[in-house]
Design an enzyme around this catalytic site. Sequence first.
Site, short mmCIF file in Angstrom:
data_model
loop_
_atom_site.label_atom_id
_atom_site.label_comp_id
_atom_site.label_asym_id
_atom_site.label_seq_id
_atom_site.Cartn_x
_atom_site.Cartn_y
_atom_site.Cartn_z
N GLU A 176 0.83 -1.22 0.00
CA GLU A 176 0.00 0.00 0.00
C GLU A 176 0.86 1.27 0.00
O GLU A 176 1.12 1.86 1.05
CB GLU A 176 -0.95 0.03 1.21
CG GLU A 176 -1.88 1.24 1.18
CD GLU A 176 -2.77 1.36 2.42
OE1 GLU A 176 -3.67 2.20 2.41
OE2 GLU A 176 -2.54 0.62 3.39
N LYS A 213 -2.67 -2.29 -2.87
CA LYS A 213 -3.72 -1.41 -2.33
C LYS A 213 -3.32 0.02 -2.67
O LYS A 213 -2.34 0.54 -2.15
CB LYS A 213 -3.90 -1.60 -0.83
CG LYS A 213 -5.00 -0.70 -0.25
CD LYS A 213 -5.39 -1.08 1.17
CE LYS A 213 -6.46 -0.14 1.69
NZ LYS A 213 -6.99 -0.54 3.01
#
Length: 297
Positions: A176, A213
């Site tokens: 992420e 992500k």
Amino acid sequence: MHDPKMMDKIENGQGFIAALDQSGGSTPKALKGYGVEADAFSNDDEMFALIHGMRSRIVTAPSFGSGKVIGAILFEKTMDGEADGKPVPTLLWERGVVPFLKVDKGLEDEADGVQMMKPMPELGVLLERAKAKGVFGTKMRSVINLASPTGIAAIVQQQFDVASQILDHGLMPMIEPEVNIKSAERAQCDTILLEEITKQLDALPADRKVMLKLSIPTEANLYAPLVDHPRVARVVALSGGFSRDEACAELAKNRGMIASFSRALLQDLRHSMTDAEFDQSLGSAIDQIHKASTVKD
């Protein structure tokens, strides 16, 4: 070796991933949004007990087991806790929800336009504990504030270096590198990030996959090449400060991206609701986010 049923759910499931991983720093804000003021707790133990109560209420709600939520990201204390008398990862998988664990320890101060992850010296021990508890994968967050080619390259390198360690322990890393949606250079950040992630993916061995992500890009379908990349199990989107309506509208424009929302999922839930009201509100949010994840404009 990843659990084949969990792997199939994550790669092919028609749904989204709930982010229930607020950490110590963001917990008071999450509780306030839930209708629990700071004077309701006097220390960290009491604070974490309250947030665990909220998360337990979410994961045991009928709507959470509707099949529309295919995964959930947990904070470490939530992974170690119980809900409905069962370990949370066990309860989740019984409900068809694949458990993930947030493993990062927060962010360094900004340098070169980015915030790297702090060191994780105990990561190996945590990964072994998570695997023993039935956790499928992990999530780790860093932040991009400016379109710095060197800063973004460093963030992506760090993410993939840690991902390699996570894969070595038999867990699925969810990478992420969040682009700050308030950045004046957001579009340029997206473009540089795509380039750096692609370089790292192309260098992965053929038997390895990661999840990504990412902030919803300013240009719709910019990340479609990542969705299609053979080294990517799934691309999920964070809400990043958007309201649920805004996040869902933007997500629906991006083919192959599914949600992994936190604030946008929980924004209407309140401590004072009856169980029926709580489940109705949660179910409405789940339906809206599920549609944005599975029905594209």
